[in-house]
Design an enzyme around this catalytic site. Structure first.
Site, PDB file in Angstrom:
ATOM      1  N   THR A  36       0.860  -1.184   0.000  1.00 15.77           N
ATOM      2  CA  THR A  36       0.000   0.000   0.000  1.00 15.77           C
ATOM      3  C   THR A  36       0.892   1.228   0.000  1.00 15.77           C
ATOM      4  O   THR A  36       1.563   1.525   0.994  1.00 15.77           O
ATOM      5  CB  THR A  36      -0.917   0.010   1.226  1.00 15.77           C
ATOM      6  OG1 THR A  36      -1.723  -1.168   1.226  1.00 15.77           O
ATOM      7  CG2 THR A  36      -1.826   1.236   1.216  1.00 15.77           C
ATOM      8  N   LYS A  43      -7.800   0.622  -2.268  1.00 17.47           N
ATOM      9  CA  LYS A  43      -7.187   0.148  -1.025  1.00 17.47           C
ATOM     10  C   LYS A  43      -7.182   1.256   0.020  1.00 17.47           C
ATOM     11  O   LYS A  43      -7.350   0.997   1.220  1.00 17.47           O
ATOM     12  CB  LYS A  43      -5.767  -0.338  -1.287  1.00 17.47           C
ATOM     13  CG  LYS A  43      -5.017  -0.818  -0.043  1.00 17.47           C
ATOM     14  CD  LYS A  43      -5.701  -2.007   0.629  1.00 17.47           C
ATOM     15  CE  LYS A  43      -5.034  -2.393   1.945  1.00 17.47           C
ATOM     16  NZ  LYS A  43      -3.647  -2.872   1.792  1.00 17.47           N
ATOM     17  N   LYS A  63       1.327   5.056   8.353  1.00 15.29           N
ATOM     18  CA  LYS A  63       1.552   5.255   6.919  1.00 15.29           C
ATOM     19  C   LYS A  63       0.241   5.309   6.149  1.00 15.29           C
ATOM     20  O   LYS A  63       0.002   6.238   5.363  1.00 15.29           O
ATOM     21  CB  LYS A  63       2.430   4.117   6.370  1.00 15.29           C
ATOM     22  CG  LYS A  63       2.510   4.052   4.838  1.00 15.29           C
ATOM     23  CD  LYS A  63       3.367   2.912   4.360  1.00 15.29           C
ATOM     24  CE  LYS A  63       2.756   1.551   4.609  1.00 15.29           C
ATOM     25  NZ  LYS A  63       1.649   1.246   3.651  1.00 15.29           N
TER      26      LYS A  63
END
Length: 321
Positions: A117, A193, A267
């Site tokens: 990701t 995502k 993140k």
């Protein structure tokens, strides 16, 4: 066979890997929490070569039938599909374009399968950089956790050109129980995502608040989790993370398994809020959750399981042991 129409969703039981008359030689770069179980599962059906900086992690994959090498370039040299399972874009760039990197070693017709990701802009930039080497990128971030990765039971969302997707299809079909082709370009998978991570990150934060409040009013968190997980207030994240949150206050707190590091959500929620800002879409809940994960990171929990975020809201006391 799985449809490649953008926006389509198929299950693994509905697919047949017709393209896999000759199993694709597959390289797996990165044998972390997700990369190792994926490599092990792939090695049960495909020729797999692995690279990780840890010789111990490579040995675990070799025990399940993979071959090991000591550089990303060596892993990629004879591969048809190079699967990247690394933490962030810095590691993607290092694996692909750093010393002994994948990109210069890619053979004609090979594709890079990006499962990390990293966000839409990073995926598009990676695809552009790979194009200079004549290579295509399949943007395919994954969800499901290590156990599901090892069972070929992942949710995978894909953005890729049809030609690249066709080449990666046998690998994707081996790993996914649900495969959604959301668009025809790298970055499309990352966008979906990010929405997944928005929901997951907010759900974990909400679960932590619920457990913290239960403790604050003197209720047993385990009882609360067992009860509410069965009703309308439950969620997958509450049922999955809740027991580990409760464990954080027990005698076995040090044995909490790290299934997903807290700094992964630092993140990922940063990616979510960055995308939302660029799109001029307010995401107040995601922004609040991002701040909570940042507090957890500052408190020294970066490498702990993300369920440990509950201890930021309800700190462990002497009486909990």
């Amino acid at each position: 066979m799985s449809s490649t129409t953008p926006g389509s969703t198929t299950t693994a039981t509905e697919t047949a890997s017709a393209a896999a008359a000759v199993p694709p030689r597959t390289a797996v770069i990165g044998l972390g929490a997700m990369g190792l179980p994926m490599a092990r599962h792939l090695a049960g059906a495909l020729p797999v070569t692995v690279f990780d900086i840890s010789a111990e992690r490579r040995a675990l994959a070799v025990a399940d039938g993979a071959a090991e090498v000591t550089t990303p370039a060596d892993a990629a040299r004879d591969a048809d599909v190079v699967l990247l399972a690394v933490r962030d874009q810095a590691q993607v760039d290092s694996a692909l374009f750093g010393p002994d990197g994948v990109a210069p070693a890619l053979r004609a017709g090979a594709v890079v399968l990006l499962t990390s990701t990293v966000g839409p802009d990073a995926a598009r930039a990676t695809a552009t950089a790979l194009a200079e080497y004549g290579a295509l990128l399949v943007d395919a971030p994954i969800s499901g956790g290590p156990t599901r990765a090892g069972n070929g039971d992942l949710l995978i969302v894909v953005g890729a050109e049809p030609a690249a997707l066709d080449r990666a299809r046998p690998v994707l079909d081996r790993l996914a129980s649900t495969l959604t082709v959301i668009g025809g370009n790298p970055g499309d998978g990352q966008a979906l995502k990010a929405i997944n991570q928005l929901l997951a990150g907010v759900h974990i934060a909400a679960a932590a608040e619920a457990v913290a409040l239960a403790r604050g009013v003197g209720l047993d968190p385990r009882t609360v989790i067992d009860s509410l997980s069965q009703g309308a207030a439950g969620s997958f994240m509450f049922a999955d993370r809740g027991p580990r949150m409760a464990q954080a206050y027990g005698d076995d707190a040090d044995a909490v398994e790290v299934r997903s590091r807290l700094d992964i959500f630092v993140k990922d929620m940063g990616i979510v809020t960055g995308i939302a800002k660029n799109a001029h879409v307010p995401v107040p809940l995601a922004s609040a959750a991002e701040q909570l994960y940042l507090l957890g990171e500052r408190a020294g929990l970066a490498g702990r399981d993300d369920s440990s975020i509950v201890t930021v809201l309800s700190p462990v006391s002497e009486g909990d042991r």
